[in-house]
Design a protein around this motif. Structure first.
Motif, PDB file in Angstrom:
ATOM      1  N   GLU A 156      -0.387   2.815   2.107  1.00 29.79           N
ATOM      2  CA  GLU A 156      -1.775   3.042   2.521  1.00 29.79           C
ATOM      3  C   GLU A 156      -2.056   2.391   3.872  1.00 29.79           C
ATOM      4  O   GLU A 156      -2.717   2.973   4.731  1.00 29.79           O
ATOM      5  CB  GLU A 156      -2.752   2.514   1.464  1.00 29.79           C
ATOM      6  N   GLU A 157      -1.549   1.176   4.062  1.00 33.00           N
ATOM      7  CA  GLU A 157      -1.753   0.476   5.338  1.00 33.00           C
ATOM      8  C   GLU A 157      -1.057   1.225   6.486  1.00 33.00           C
ATOM      9  O   GLU A 157      -1.593   1.305   7.594  1.00 33.00           O
ATOM     10  CB  GLU A 157      -1.219  -0.964   5.259  1.00 33.00           C
ATOM     11  N   ARG A 158       0.112   1.759   6.210  1.00 30.34           N
ATOM     12  CA  ARG A 158       0.852   2.502   7.233  1.00 30.34           C
ATOM     13  C   ARG A 158       0.098   3.769   7.636  1.00 30.34           C
ATOM     14  O   ARG A 158       0.040   4.106   8.805  1.00 30.34           O
ATOM     15  CB  ARG A 158       2.261   2.849   6.746  1.00 30.34           C
ATOM     16  N   VAL A 159      -0.506   4.444   6.661  1.00 30.42           N
ATOM     17  CA  VAL A 159      -1.280   5.651   6.951  1.00 30.42           C
ATOM     18  C   VAL A 159      -2.511   5.290   7.771  1.00 30.42           C
ATOM     19  O   VAL A 159      -2.848   5.960   8.748  1.00 30.42           O
ATOM     20  CB  VAL A 159      -1.680   6.388   5.643  1.00 30.42           C
ATOM     21  N   GLN A 160      -3.190   4.205   7.425  1.00 30.86           N
ATOM     22  CA  GLN A 160      -4.360   3.770   8.175  1.00 30.86           C
ATOM     23  C   GLN A 160      -3.973   3.401   9.615  1.00 30.86           C
ATOM     24  O   GLN A 160      -4.681   3.764  10.560  1.00 30.86           O
ATOM     25  CB  GLN A 160      -5.033   2.583   7.492  1.00 30.86           C
ATOM     26  N   LEU A 161      -2.879   2.705   9.763  1.00 34.73           N
ATOM     27  CA  LEU A 161      -2.406   2.323  11.101  1.00 34.73           C
ATOM     28  C   LEU A 161      -2.068   3.566  11.930  1.00 34.73           C
ATOM     29  O   LEU A 161      -2.409   3.654  13.109  1.00 34.73           O
ATOM     30  CB  LEU A 161      -1.192   1.411  10.984  1.00 34.73           C
ATOM     31  N   LEU A 162      -1.432   4.528  11.298  1.00 39.43           N
ATOM     32  CA  LEU A 162      -1.088   5.777  11.974  1.00 39.43           C
ATOM     33  C   LEU A 162      -2.338   6.553  12.366  1.00 39.43           C
ATOM     34  O   LEU A 162      -2.396   7.129  13.452  1.00 39.43           O
ATOM     35  CB  LEU A 162      -0.197   6.621  11.061  1.00 39.43           C
ATOM     36  N   ALA A 163      -3.345   6.534  11.517  1.00 38.29           N
ATOM     37  CA  ALA A 163      -4.588   7.254  11.806  1.00 38.29           C
ATOM     38  C   ALA A 163      -5.335   6.634  12.988  1.00 38.29           C
ATOM     39  O   ALA A 163      -6.033   7.324  13.712  1.00 38.29           O
ATOM     40  CB  ALA A 163      -5.491   7.266  10.576  1.00 38.29           C
ATOM     41  N   GLN A 164      -5.170   5.335  13.180  1.00 42.38           N
ATOM     42  CA  GLN A 164      -5.827   4.660  14.307  1.00 42.38           C
ATOM     43  C   GLN A 164      -5.176   5.080  15.599  1.00 42.38           C
ATOM     44  O   GLN A 164      -5.693   5.141  16.623  1.00 42.38           O
ATOM     45  CB  GLN A 164      -5.748   3.150  14.150  1.00 42.38           C
TER      46      GLN A 164
END
Length: 164
Positions: A156-164
């Motif tokens: 989930e953190e990786r997806v959020q980081l990628l979305a940023q």
């Protein structure tokens, strides 16, 4: 490309890299960089170990030790069991060795070149890439740091980081 031609192109690329460092003319530096990129593309993703060892001034056995320590990535070609040295890593290293040689350093040039580049042993040891992977662009972050960041985060953190 034949081995002899590959060796000559490798030497020319290293010479161009040194010339870029030594020139103060911005236009000339840009021209030399373009020539360097064109010639380096002829080398492909890897250089045979014998040629790489010659460019670095060491034996193939010594080069294998550096590869086994994870300081220099190796590349495997499809259908071959032989390893080559990744071109993208070899060029800056050969450039540092050449500069040390020109500065009169005769002993432990390769070790000093690794130190000047800030390349240390990889805790995971030997790093072997497939040729098609070696040809892809990569970040300037060591793989053990990337792996540590990956393990330390949740999906989930990786997806959020990628979305940023």
């Amino acid at each position: 490309m034949r081995r002899e031609e590959t060796g000559r192109v490798l030497g020319a690329v290293v010479g161009l890299r040194v010339a870029v460092r030594e020139t103060t003319d911005a236009n000339l530096r840009g021209t030399l960089r373009r020539l360097e990129r064109e010639l380096a593309s002829l080398l492909g993703p890897s250089v045979p170990k014998r040629l790489a060892a010659g460019a670095l001034g060491v034996s193939v056995v010594a080069l294998d030790r550096w590869i086994d320590r994870g300081r220099l990535p190796a590349v495997t070609e499809p259908g071959s069991s032989r390893l080559g040295v990744e071109t993208r890593s070899l060029l800056p290293l050969a450039e540092e060795v050449e500069l040390l040689d020109r500065g009169g350093v005769r002993r432990e040039r390769l070790s000093r070149a690794f130190d000047r580049l800030g390349w240390s042993d990889d805790p995971d040891g030997r790093y072997v890439l497939r040729a098609e992977v070696a040809a892809l662009p990569r970040p300037n972050t060591p793989r053990h740091e990337l792996r540590h960041e990956f393990i330390a985060t949740t999906p989930e953190e990786r997806v959020q980081l990628l979305a940023q």
